[in-house]
Design a protein around this motif. Structure first.
Motif, PDB file in Angstrom:
ATOM      1  N   SER A 142     -27.884  38.680  11.532  1.00 13.14           N
ATOM      2  CA  SER A 142     -29.037  39.345  12.150  1.00 13.14           C
ATOM      3  C   SER A 142     -30.321  38.583  11.859  1.00 13.14           C
ATOM      4  CB  SER A 142     -29.156  40.778  11.615  1.00 13.14           C
ATOM      5  OG  SER A 142     -30.372  41.383  12.057  1.00 13.14           O
ATOM      6  N   ASP A 143     -31.300  38.756  12.734  1.00 18.18           N
ATOM      7  CA  ASP A 143     -32.627  38.193  12.489  1.00 18.18           C
ATOM      8  C   ASP A 143     -33.662  39.300  12.303  1.00 18.18           C
ATOM      9  OD1 ASP A 143     -32.727  39.126  15.091  1.00 18.18           O
ATOM     10  OD2 ASP A 143     -34.058  37.524  15.779  1.00 18.18           O
ATOM     11  N   ALA A 174     -38.641  27.384   6.999  1.00 13.29           N
ATOM     12  CA  ALA A 174     -37.397  26.703   7.341  1.00 13.29           C
ATOM     13  C   ALA A 174     -36.216  27.642   7.128  1.00 13.29           C
ATOM     14  CB  ALA A 174     -37.223  25.445   6.481  1.00 13.29           C
ATOM     15  N   GLY A 175     -35.449  27.885   8.200  1.00 18.79           N
ATOM     16  CA  GLY A 175     -34.271  28.725   8.110  1.00 18.79           C
ATOM     17  C   GLY A 175     -33.022  27.896   7.863  1.00 18.79           C
ATOM     18  N   GLY A 194     -29.395  28.346  16.149  1.00 22.05           N
ATOM     19  CA  GLY A 194     -30.208  29.397  16.742  1.00 22.05           C
ATOM     20  C   GLY A 194     -30.509  30.511  15.763  1.00 22.05           C
ATOM     21  N   LEU A 195     -29.523  30.915  14.956  1.00 19.74           N
ATOM     22  CA  LEU A 195     -29.742  31.982  13.983  1.00 19.74           C
ATOM     23  C   LEU A 195     -30.783  31.568  12.945  1.00 19.74           C
ATOM     24  CD1 LEU A 195     -29.029  34.683  12.684  1.00 19.74           C
ATOM     25  CD2 LEU A 195     -27.139  33.538  11.494  1.00 19.74           C
ATOM     26  N   SER A 196     -30.670  30.346  12.410  1.00 17.61           N
ATOM     27  CA  SER A 196     -31.630  29.906  11.386  1.00 17.61           C
ATOM     28  C   SER A 196     -33.039  29.812  11.949  1.00 17.61           C
ATOM     29  CB  SER A 196     -31.193  28.552  10.806  1.00 17.61           C
ATOM     30  OG  SER A 196     -31.213  27.537  11.799  1.00 17.61           O
ATOM     31  N   LEU A 197     -33.157  29.362  13.181  1.00 14.55           N
ATOM     32  CA  LEU A 197     -34.482  29.238  13.794  1.00 14.55           C
ATOM     33  C   LEU A 197     -35.104  30.606  14.048  1.00 14.55           C
ATOM     34  CD1 LEU A 197     -36.724  27.553  14.976  1.00 14.55           C
ATOM     35  CD2 LEU A 197     -35.465  27.448  17.134  1.00 14.55           C
ATOM     36  N   MET A 198     -34.334  31.554  14.533  1.00 16.14           N
ATOM     37  CA  MET A 198     -34.871  32.881  14.816  1.00 16.14           C
ATOM     38  C   MET A 198     -35.243  33.611  13.536  1.00 16.14           C
ATOM     39  SD  MET A 198     -35.251  33.095  17.963  1.00 16.14           S
ATOM     40  CE  MET A 198     -35.766  34.804  17.958  1.00 16.14           C
ATOM     41  N   ARG A 199     -34.485  33.404  12.472  1.00 13.12           N
ATOM     42  CA  ARG A 199     -34.859  34.005  11.196  1.00 13.12           C
ATOM     43  C   ARG A 199     -36.166  33.415  10.674  1.00 13.12           C
ATOM     44  NH1 ARG A 199     -29.204  34.623   7.698  1.00 13.12           N
ATOM     45  NH2 ARG A 199     -28.484  36.523   8.770  1.00 13.12           N
ATOM     46  N   GLN A 257     -40.347  45.369  11.378  1.00 16.07           N
ATOM     47  CA  GLN A 257     -40.648  44.063  11.909  1.00 16.07           C
ATOM     48  C   GLN A 257     -42.147  43.815  12.004  1.00 16.07           C
ATOM     49  OE1 GLN A 257     -37.658  42.642  11.416  1.00 16.07           O
ATOM     50  NE2 GLN A 257     -38.143  41.419  13.199  1.00 16.07           N
ATOM     51  N   ARG A 258     -42.934  44.892  12.039  1.00 15.62           N
ATOM     52  CA  ARG A 258     -44.369  44.709  12.195  1.00 15.62           C
ATOM     53  C   ARG A 258     -44.950  44.174  10.897  1.00 15.62           C
ATOM     54  NH1 ARG A 258     -46.619  49.696  14.894  1.00 15.62           N
ATOM     55  NH2 ARG A 258     -46.420  50.594  12.819  1.00 15.62           N
ATOM     56  N   GLY A 259     -45.719  43.113  10.989  1.00 17.48           N
ATOM     57  CA  GLY A 259     -46.137  42.413   9.794  1.00 17.48           C
ATOM     58  C   GLY A 259     -47.420  42.903   9.193  1.00 17.48           C
TER      59      GLY A 259
END
Length: 312
Positions: A142-143, A174-175, A194-199, A257-259
């Motif tokens: 999951s991201d 960096a994911g 893709g997973l590492s980038l989205m995280r 998710q809201r920062g």
């Protein structure tokens, strides 16, 4: 007139004049003496000439030796000059390395609060790296940031935002993943890249976002601290005064998710490395767990990059 002719001349004169036998013998004796003297002079002359030649040879040898010594002395001087230049270069490199080391040590001390939170802060590939465990930030595959991940990122943002030396630096999120393929290869992420980038993107968005969904670009690190504190106080008062309604699961996830990091988005970037940059072996569950991580990489500034290049 030669010496022999001069010696014979009295004898001839004596014969012409009719000298006696005694006078004749006396002249012969004189002649013999002159011959002996002449031979001795020739020997002395030959000896002196030999000495002159020997002296000339010695002088020539001394001249060659002096030339050789001069050449060796000049070469020695060049070697000494080269050694001095090499020593100066070494000292300059040592000073450069010491400056870089002092910078990193200063940054490490400033990030000491993060190590107290249990985060790993170290120097890797000549860069300061804050390593965040991926299993704490995200569920498997999951991201979506977890509630615990939100708390950790808020604390990180506060440490960075409260110190100008940290706040004004450039960072890369960096994911990283382990080498296990995704269970659903056809999903949104396609693969570990893709997973590492989205995280990494989710962490970045959280760190640069303003609280309560405000636009992150509306407030930068240049905002006056007093104004920021006042606005936060107003926000907290408004939250405490407003009635709290139970949140639906989807709303809770969106709230997570809201920062609220409020870091300058112009100084942050994201990248995904997938499984290509492991820090441990993927042959064990413990190693794969270490490789599933997100790193906050403090990027070298221009001066540090020039200093590092000079050490090559």
């Amino acid at each position: 007139m030669s010496l022999r002719t001069a010696a014979l001349l009295p004898l001839l004169l004596a014969l012409a004049c009719g000298h006696s036998e005694d006078e004749w013998q006396a002249q012969l004796a004189k002649y013999a003496e002159l011959q002996r003297n002449h031979g001795a002079l020739e020997q002395r002359l030959a000896a002196e000439q030999g000495k002159v030649k020997e002296l000339a040879a010695q002088l020539e040898a001394m001249g060659v030796q002096l030339d050789t010594e001069g050449t060796e002395k000049e070469k020695l001087s060049q070697d000494v000059a080269q050694m001095k230049a090499a020593l100066a270069e070494y000292q300059a490199r040592a000073e450069t390395l010491e400056r870089i080391k002092q910078r990193f040590e200063t940054l490490r001390r400033k990030l000491q609060k993060l190590t107290e939170l249990g985060l790993d802060v170290k120097i890797r590939n000549n860069r300061m790296v804050i390593s965040l465990p991926g299993d704490v930030l995200f569920a498997s595959g999951s991201d979506v940031l977890s509630a615990e991940g939100n708390k950790i990122l808020i604390q990180i943002a506060e440490v960075i935002r409260s110190d100008a030396a940290l706040r004004d630096r450039q960072y890369q999120v960096a994911g990283h993943t382990d080498d296990q393929p995704l269970k659903r290869a056809a999903d949104t992420f396609h693969d570990n890249w893709g997973l590492s980038l989205m995280r990494a993107r989710q962490v970045l968005v959280f760190l640069v976002a303003a609280p309560d969904g405000e636009k992150s670009g509306a407030k930068t690190p240049e905002t006056h601290p007093a104004k920021v504190a006042t606005k936060r106080e107003k926000t907290e008062k408004a939250r405490s005064a407003a009635p709290v309604a139970p949140a639906a699961p989807a709303a809770k996830e969106a709230a997570g998710q809201r920062g609220g990091g409020e870091l300058n988005p112009r100084l942050w970037s994201a990248s995904g490395y997938g499984q290509t940059d492991p820090i441990s072996s993927n042959d064990s569950p413990e190693g794969r767990k270490k490789n599933r991580r997100v790193e906050l990489v403090l990027m070298p500034d221009v001066e540090e990059m020039l200093d590092l290049k000079s050490l090559l």
